[in-house]
Design a protein around this motif. Structure first.
Motif, mmCIF file in Angstrom:
data_model
loop_
_atom_site.group_PDB
_atom_site.id
_atom_site.type_symbol
_atom_site.label_atom_id
_atom_site.label_comp_id
_atom_site.label_asym_id
_atom_site.label_seq_id
_atom_site.Cartn_x
_atom_site.Cartn_y
_atom_site.Cartn_z
ATOM 1 N N ILE A 127 25.155 40.218 50.666
ATOM 2 C CA ILE A 127 25.275 41.413 51.505
ATOM 3 C C ILE A 127 25.931 41.044 52.829
ATOM 4 C CG2 ILE A 127 23.268 42.604 50.516
ATOM 5 C CD1 ILE A 127 21.670 41.775 53.044
ATOM 6 N N THR A 128 26.512 42.043 53.465
ATOM 7 C CA THR A 128 26.992 41.909 54.837
ATOM 8 C C THR A 128 26.196 42.886 55.674
ATOM 9 O OG1 THR A 128 29.214 41.292 54.115
ATOM 10 C CG2 THR A 128 28.989 42.091 56.373
ATOM 11 N N VAL A 129 25.560 42.363 56.727
ATOM 12 C CA VAL A 129 24.719 43.174 57.607
ATOM 13 C C VAL A 129 25.322 43.196 58.993
ATOM 14 C CG1 VAL A 129 22.444 43.331 58.706
ATOM 15 C CG2 VAL A 129 22.608 42.621 56.328
ATOM 16 N N LYS A 130 25.381 44.392 59.567
ATOM 17 C CA LYS A 130 25.762 44.539 60.970
ATOM 18 C C LYS A 130 24.546 45.053 61.723
ATOM 19 C CE LYS A 130 30.727 45.301 61.046
ATOM 20 N NZ LYS A 130 31.800 46.253 61.411
ATOM 21 N N ALA A 131 24.391 44.586 62.963
ATOM 22 C CA ALA A 131 23.250 44.987 63.785
ATOM 23 C C ALA A 131 23.557 44.629 65.232
ATOM 24 C CB ALA A 131 21.991 44.263 63.313
ATOM 25 N N LEU A 132 22.602 44.943 66.095
ATOM 26 C CA LEU A 132 22.629 44.444 67.470
ATOM 27 C C LEU A 132 21.523 43.401 67.562
ATOM 28 C CD1 LEU A 132 22.973 47.803 69.449
ATOM 29 C CD2 LEU A 132 24.780 46.194 68.829
ATOM 30 N N ASN A 133 21.827 42.258 68.206
ATOM 31 C CA ASN A 133 20.792 41.234 68.357
ATOM 32 C C ASN A 133 19.869 41.598 69.530
ATOM 33 O OD1 ASN A 133 22.123 40.479 70.733
ATOM 34 N ND2 ASN A 133 22.987 38.614 69.860
ATOM 35 N N ARG A 134 18.962 40.693 69.876
ATOM 36 C CA ARG A 134 17.973 40.993 70.922
ATOM 37 C C ARG A 134 18.611 41.236 72.281
ATOM 38 N NH1 ARG A 134 14.380 35.954 70.552
ATOM 39 N NH2 ARG A 134 16.329 35.147 69.754
ATOM 40 N N LYS A 135 19.815 40.703 72.478
ATOM 41 C CA LYS A 135 20.527 40.930 73.749
ATOM 42 C C LYS A 135 21.339 42.225 73.710
ATOM 43 C CE LYS A 135 21.065 35.990 74.556
ATOM 44 N NZ LYS A 135 22.010 34.878 74.431
ATOM 45 N N GLY A 136 21.314 42.899 72.573
ATOM 46 C CA GLY A 136 22.099 44.132 72.438
ATOM 47 C C GLY A 136 23.537 43.875 72.048
ATOM 48 N N GLU A 137 23.852 42.641 71.646
ATOM 49 C CA GLU A 137 25.216 42.287 71.253
ATOM 50 C C GLU A 137 25.407 42.529 69.758
ATOM 51 O OE1 GLU A 137 25.339 38.488 74.330
ATOM 52 O OE2 GLU A 137 24.826 38.170 72.223
ATOM 53 N N PRO A 138 26.601 43.023 69.366
ATOM 54 C CA PRO A 138 26.847 43.239 67.943
ATOM 55 C C PRO A 138 26.944 41.908 67.193
ATOM 56 C CG PRO A 138 28.772 43.883 69.257
ATOM 57 C CD PRO A 138 27.724 43.439 70.209
ATOM 58 N N ILE A 139 26.313 41.860 66.028
ATOM 59 C CA ILE A 139 26.423 40.684 65.168
ATOM 60 C C ILE A 139 26.734 41.154 63.753
ATOM 61 C CG2 ILE A 139 24.852 39.262 66.545
ATOM 62 C CD1 ILE A 139 22.768 39.730 64.286
ATOM 63 N N LYS A 140 27.289 40.226 62.987
ATOM 64 C CA LYS A 140 27.603 40.506 61.588
ATOM 65 C C LYS A 140 27.223 39.262 60.795
ATOM 66 C CE LYS A 140 31.711 41.591 58.824
ATOM 67 N NZ LYS A 140 33.115 41.965 58.977
ATOM 68 N N TRP A 141 26.323 39.437 59.844
ATOM 69 C CA TRP A 141 25.891 38.318 59.003
ATOM 70 C C TRP A 141 26.354 38.556 57.578
ATOM 71 C CZ3 TRP A 141 19.966 37.782 60.420
ATOM 72 C CH2 TRP A 141 19.843 37.158 61.666
ATOM 73 N N ARG A 142 26.974 37.534 57.001
ATOM 74 C CA ARG A 142 27.273 37.537 55.556
ATOM 75 C C ARG A 142 26.214 36.660 54.910
ATOM 76 N NH1 ARG A 142 32.530 37.828 57.681
ATOM 77 N NH2 ARG A 142 33.694 39.568 56.789
ATOM 78 N N LEU A 143 25.405 37.253 54.073
ATOM 79 C CA LEU A 143 24.241 36.554 53.521
ATOM 80 C C LEU A 143 24.299 36.507 52.013
ATOM 81 C CD1 LEU A 143 21.658 38.472 55.722
ATOM 82 C CD2 LEU A 143 22.595 36.211 56.182
ATOM 83 N N ARG A 144 23.682 35.456 51.456
ATOM 84 C CA ARG A 144 23.588 35.354 49.997
ATOM 85 C C ARG A 144 22.224 34.792 49.641
ATOM 86 N NH1 ARG A 144 24.490 29.994 48.553
ATOM 87 N NH2 ARG A 144 25.399 28.771 50.221
ATOM 88 N N GLY A 145 21.828 35.007 48.399
ATOM 89 C CA GLY A 145 20.597 34.424 47.893
ATOM 90 C C GLY A 145 19.364 34.827 48.683
ATOM 91 N N TYR A 146 18.563 33.822 49.040
ATOM 92 C CA TYR A 146 17.278 34.073 49.699
ATOM 93 C C TYR A 146 17.442 34.876 50.994
ATOM 94 C CZ TYR A 146 12.703 33.218 51.775
ATOM 95 O OH TYR A 146 11.474 33.383 52.369
ATOM 96 N N ALA A 147 18.426 34.510 51.815
ATOM 97 C CA ALA A 147 18.639 35.224 53.085
ATOM 98 C C ALA A 147 18.949 36.704 52.825
ATOM 99 C CB ALA A 147 19.763 34.572 53.884
ATOM 100 N N ALA A 148 19.755 36.976 51.818
ATOM 101 C CA ALA A 148 20.086 38.363 51.477
ATOM 102 C C ALA A 148 18.842 39.120 51.013
ATOM 103 C CB ALA A 148 21.170 38.399 50.392
#
Length: 185
Positions: free
Chosen positions: A127-148
């Motif tokens: 999966i690819t997840v977009k969010a804001l981190n704790r500082k309010g900054e945009p992040i994008k994670w490409r995850l597979r397996g357990y992390a996904a």
């Protein structure tokens, strides 16, 4: 400090609701709540603290699980390659996912569920997840397996979905189609 007394259990209506988006700019109260959620996960994985406060270990926590119907999750775990994911996310959203599926061969558990629920939980392998981190900054994670799997479980909570809602009711241990097992210790 969040303890197991703060975790709402299955059957509580907040776990069946679609959580509200976090307003931008992010309030100090929401930031503080997310920090406490992340701290719970860290504490729950520390044997001495977990024993002292009777904390069940967790790798993810969604705001609805502490009775707050807002789109916030915290995660604290290492994937199978040793990559640490330790962050609080505001308004996480799955932007894309693979066709291929995966599942944990020993099934999933949940801090809000005090019983064993046997069965395979089909999840997207990538999966690819977009969010804001704790500082309010945009992040994008490409995850597979357990992390996904972990992120999908937590994001489900924001949509009023429990992990066992995905289990095949007639044959809980039938491997999902187009899926490979993801084994963790």
């Amino acid at each position: 400090m969040i303890t197991m007394n703060d975790i709402v259990r299955e059957g509580n209506p907040v776990l069946e609701q679609i959580a509200e988006p976090i307003e931008i700019p992010i309030s100090d109260q929401d930031k503080n709540t997310l920090e406490k959620m992340l701290q719970y996960l860290k504490n729950s994985q520390d044997e001495a603290i977990a024993e002292e406060y009777n904390l069940r270990p967790g790798v993810g926590l969604a705001a609805p699980q502490i009775g707050i119907s807002k789109r916030m999750i915290a995660v604290h775990f290492e994937d199978l390659d040793g990559q640490l994911y330790s962050e609080g996310l505001f308004n996480p959203k799955i932007m894309s996912h693979s066709v291929e599926k995966t599942f944990l061969s020993n099934g999933e558990g949940c801090l809000s569920v005090d019983r064993e629920v046997p069965g395979y939980v089909p999840r997207y392998a990538k999966i690819t997840v977009k969010a804001l981190n704790r500082k309010g900054e945009p992040i994008k994670w490409r995850l597979r397996g357990y992390a996904a799997i972990v992120l999908q479980h937590e994001i489900d909570h924001l949509n009023g979905v429990m992990f066992y809602d995905h289990i095949n009711k007639t044959n809980p241990f039938q491997p999902p189609e187009n899926a490979k097992a993801c084994d963790i210790d």
